[in-house]
Enzyme design. Structure first.
Site, PDB file in Angstrom:
ATOM      1  N   GLY A 137     -29.927 -40.418  55.365  1.00 44.05           N
ATOM      2  CA  GLY A 137     -29.448 -39.388  56.291  1.00 44.05           C
ATOM      3  C   GLY A 137     -30.624 -38.796  57.018  1.00 44.05           C
ATOM      4  N   HIS A 138     -30.747 -39.130  58.292  1.00 44.38           N
ATOM      5  CA  HIS A 138     -31.839 -38.568  59.088  1.00 44.38           C
ATOM      6  C   HIS A 138     -31.246 -37.568  60.061  1.00 44.38           C
ATOM      7  CE1 HIS A 138     -34.647 -41.374  57.552  1.00 44.38           C
ATOM      8  NE2 HIS A 138     -34.132 -42.427  58.148  1.00 44.38           N
TER       9      HIS A 138
ATOM     10  N   ASP B 272     -35.892 -37.168  52.142  1.00 43.11           N
ATOM     11  CA  ASP B 272     -35.594 -35.956  52.904  1.00 43.11           C
ATOM     12  C   ASP B 272     -36.857 -35.193  53.286  1.00 43.11           C
ATOM     13  OD1 ASP B 272     -32.779 -36.465  52.470  1.00 43.11           O
ATOM     14  OD2 ASP B 272     -33.140 -35.802  50.422  1.00 43.11           O
TER      15      ASP B 272
ATOM     16  N   GLN C 127     -34.953 -43.351  52.385  1.00 42.93           N
ATOM     17  CA  GLN C 127     -35.287 -42.946  51.024  1.00 42.93           C
ATOM     18  C   GLN C 127     -36.817 -42.740  50.936  1.00 42.93           C
ATOM     19  OE1 GLN C 127     -32.929 -45.905  51.080  1.00 42.93           O
ATOM     20  NE2 GLN C 127     -31.516 -44.261  51.457  1.00 42.93           N
TER      21      GLN C 127
ATOM     22  N   LYS D  63     -38.297 -37.499  57.804  1.00 39.94           N
ATOM     23  CA  LYS D  63     -38.689 -38.760  58.457  1.00 39.94           C
ATOM     24  C   LYS D  63     -38.067 -38.877  59.842  1.00 39.94           C
ATOM     25  CE  LYS D  63     -37.330 -41.301  54.986  1.00 39.94           C
ATOM     26  NZ  LYS D  63     -37.182 -40.364  53.855  1.00 39.94           N
TER      27      LYS D  63
HETATM   28  P1  IMP Z   1     -28.112 -44.666  45.974  1.00 43.55           P
HETATM   29  O1  IMP Z   1     -29.195 -44.982  46.927  1.00 43.55           O
HETATM   30  O2  IMP Z   1     -26.841 -44.164  46.636  1.00 43.55           O
HETATM   31  O3  IMP Z   1     -27.845 -45.770  45.004  1.00 43.55           O
HETATM   32  O4  IMP Z   1     -28.610 -43.424  45.067  1.00 43.55           O
HETATM   33  C1  IMP Z   1     -29.706 -43.565  44.162  1.00 43.55           C
HETATM   34  C2  IMP Z   1     -30.580 -42.318  44.175  1.00 43.55           C
HETATM   35  O5  IMP Z   1     -31.276 -42.225  45.415  1.00 43.55           O
HETATM   36  C3  IMP Z   1     -29.808 -40.999  44.019  1.00 43.55           C
HETATM   37  O6  IMP Z   1     -30.614 -40.082  43.284  1.00 43.55           O
HETATM   38  C4  IMP Z   1     -29.666 -40.528  45.457  1.00 43.55           C
HETATM   39  O7  IMP Z   1     -29.473 -39.133  45.530  1.00 43.55           O
HETATM   40  C5  IMP Z   1     -31.002 -40.959  46.022  1.00 43.55           C
HETATM   41  N1  IMP Z   1     -30.983 -41.165  47.482  1.00 43.55           N
HETATM   42  C6  IMP Z   1     -30.421 -42.182  48.169  1.00 43.55           C
HETATM   43  N2  IMP Z   1     -30.606 -42.033  49.488  1.00 43.55           N
HETATM   44  C7  IMP Z   1     -31.319 -40.918  49.650  1.00 43.55           C
HETATM   45  C8  IMP Z   1     -31.860 -40.249  50.804  1.00 43.55           C
HETATM   46  O8  IMP Z   1     -31.739 -40.684  51.972  1.00 43.55           O
HETATM   47  N3  IMP Z   1     -32.558 -39.112  50.565  1.00 43.55           N
HETATM   48  C9  IMP Z   1     -32.751 -38.632  49.301  1.00 43.55           C
HETATM   49  N4  IMP Z   1     -32.271 -39.223  48.213  1.00 43.55           N
HETATM   50  C10 IMP Z   1     -31.568 -40.354  48.376  1.00 43.55           C
END
Ligand code: IMP
Length: 427
Positions: free
Chosen positions: A40-41, A13, A223, A16
């Site tokens: 989520g962009h 977040d 991420q 990007k």
């Molecule tokens: P998962 O990717 O859904 O398995 O979540 C694993 C961890 O990555 C959790 O702490 C999520 O909140 C974090 N996470 C996954 N995608 C994002 C993102 O796009 N931005 C920020 N954190 C993320």
């Protein structure tokens, strides 16, 4: 010709989407190489907000070929919903290419993500619940289902039978849930196969050919570095490699093609989900950052945890990614503060650590050592060049660059396309 990589340098977040949008207009291909609809962009164009989860941000630039690489996990229902949403707003996705090798998120992956988090209770990771982890787990266990399997009904049935024999046992006997129906999933996914067919390609071949022809390819990370399954704060991480090494594996191009690796850094720090976060502010200041920076998740709507800028993390990102340039985002959020604390090192049990400690146990105990820098009162959202910034804001940017170990080539002063100060070209 070059390929450039854009990487989140903190816990995600960082903005990007804005960087991707800036670069996306000047390149020929934009590739997502890992993750799935956990991302989520947000991009703001002419006051219209676009929230993208599965598609690369480049889809919004009319002359670009958007690519979903082999390293991505795809939930077809979500992907088509997103494509439909964009089409309704006049954005065409006709040029989209999807790797035949990308793995599919199946209904049992979503179910298992949710029940296993519930089962973990207090130790939960705080996943997005989209089935990302279980899909990657199946990929590594070699029982995953790939996009190309949708074109071979016999193989799809065989693989699904195998998967369901195992998943239904787990769902019913361990988690006390209902099992899933083979025929229903088969029908649904064969339908997706027909819808996906026009987009599916050997994306590694397409990208390498494009590079041979002198085209520019941009690899767009989701991420971020500290959520990387190898280099992040394991186990509080996502299940893929959002670092620059993952970009190569997830797109199918070699390291010799890369000319720049751009790290996106927020002017302060946020994280969603559980896990260590040394500079987190749980007081009014944290609430102020959350409100000023609109720090609420695009995918899950959760409150983001907020804290001051953490330089050891930025240095770590420079190191594990080989970052050549930084894009510093959301500088405008800090306007109005008298002084701005920056974490320059950690104290772990009385010992100073200038770099991230080797073990998670130490990292959990890391207490930030702060230095404070003078703030600025002016509204900087109308600045259009670095010189327009007040001196203290310029100094803050220069200090961050020095502490982070790479030059800052762009600065964000607001969500709009025009609110980016480009110090050096990123492409
Ligand atoms: P998962 O990717 O859904 O398995 O979540 C694993 C961890 O990555 C959790 O702490 C999520 O909140 C974090 N996470 C996954 N995608 C994002 C993102 O796009 N931005 C920020 N954190 C993320």
């Amino acid at each position: 010709m070059p390929a450039i990589i854009i990487i989140g340098a903190q816990w995600g977040d960082e903005g990007k989407g804005k960087a991707a949008d800036l670069v996306g207009n000047r390149v020929d291909y934009v590739v997502r190489f890992q993750g799935g609809n956990n991302a989520g962009h947000t991009v703001v164009i002419d006051s219209e907000h676009y929230a993208l989860h599965s598609l690369p941000v480049g889809v919004l630039s009319p002359d670009v070929v958007p690519v979903i690489g082999n390293g991505v996990v795809v939930d077809p229902a979500v992907l088509f919903e997103e494509i439909r949403g964009l089409q309704e707003r006049g954005v065409t996705c006709e040029r989209l290419l999807i790797s035949a090798n990308a793995h599919l998120i199946m209904p049992y992956h979503r179910a298992l993500d949710k029940v296993s988090e519930r089962f973990l209770g207090k130790s939960r990771i705080g996943t997005t619940g989209r089935g990302i982890g279980p899909t990657y787990a199946d990929k590594i266990s070699r029982v995953g289902i790939r996009v190309q399997d949708l074109f071979d009904p016999k193989i799809l049935r065989k693989k699904l039978e195998l998967a369901l024999a195992d998943k239904n046992q787990t769902l019913t006997k361990i988690y006390n849930r209902r099992g899933l129906e083979l025929e229903q999933i088969l029908d649904e996914y064969l339908g997706y196969g027909e819808q996906l067919r026009p987009y599916v390609a050997d994306t590694s071949l397409a990208l390498n050919r494009a590079l041979d022809e002198g085209k520019t390819v941009y690899l767009e990370g989701s991420q971020a570095t500290l959520l990387d399954v190898d280099h992040g704060t394991y186990p509080f991480v996502t299940s893929s490699n959002p670092t620059s090494g993952g970009a190569l594996a997830g797109a199918g191009i070699g390291p010799t093609r890369i000319s720049k690796i751009v790290g996106i850094l927020k002017s302060y720090t946020t994280r969603v989900g559980a896990g260590p976060f040394p500079t987190e502010l749980t007081d009014d200041m944290g609430d102020w950052l959350r409100q000023s920076g609109h720090e609420y998740g695009v995918t899950t709507g959760r409150n983001r945890r907020c804290g001051w800028f953490d330089a050891p993390i930025a240095r770590y990102s420079t190191r594990v990614n080989g970052i050549t340039d930084f894009f510093l985002t959301k500088l405008d959020v800090l306007s109005g503060l008298e002084s701005i604390p920056v974490c320059v090192a950690y104290d772990v049990d009385g010992v100073r650590h200038d770099e991230l400690p080797m073990t998670q146990t130490e990292f959990h105990r890391a207490v930030p050592i702060y230095e404070s820098f003078p703030g600025w009162g002016e509204d900087i959202s109308l600045a259009r060049s670095f010189e327009d910034l007040p001196k203290n804001a310029q100094d803050y940017v220069n200090t961050i660059a020095e502490l982070s170990g790479a030059p800052i080539s762009a600065v964000g002063v607001g969500p709009g396309r025009e609110q980016t100060l480009e110090l050096r070209s990123l492409v």
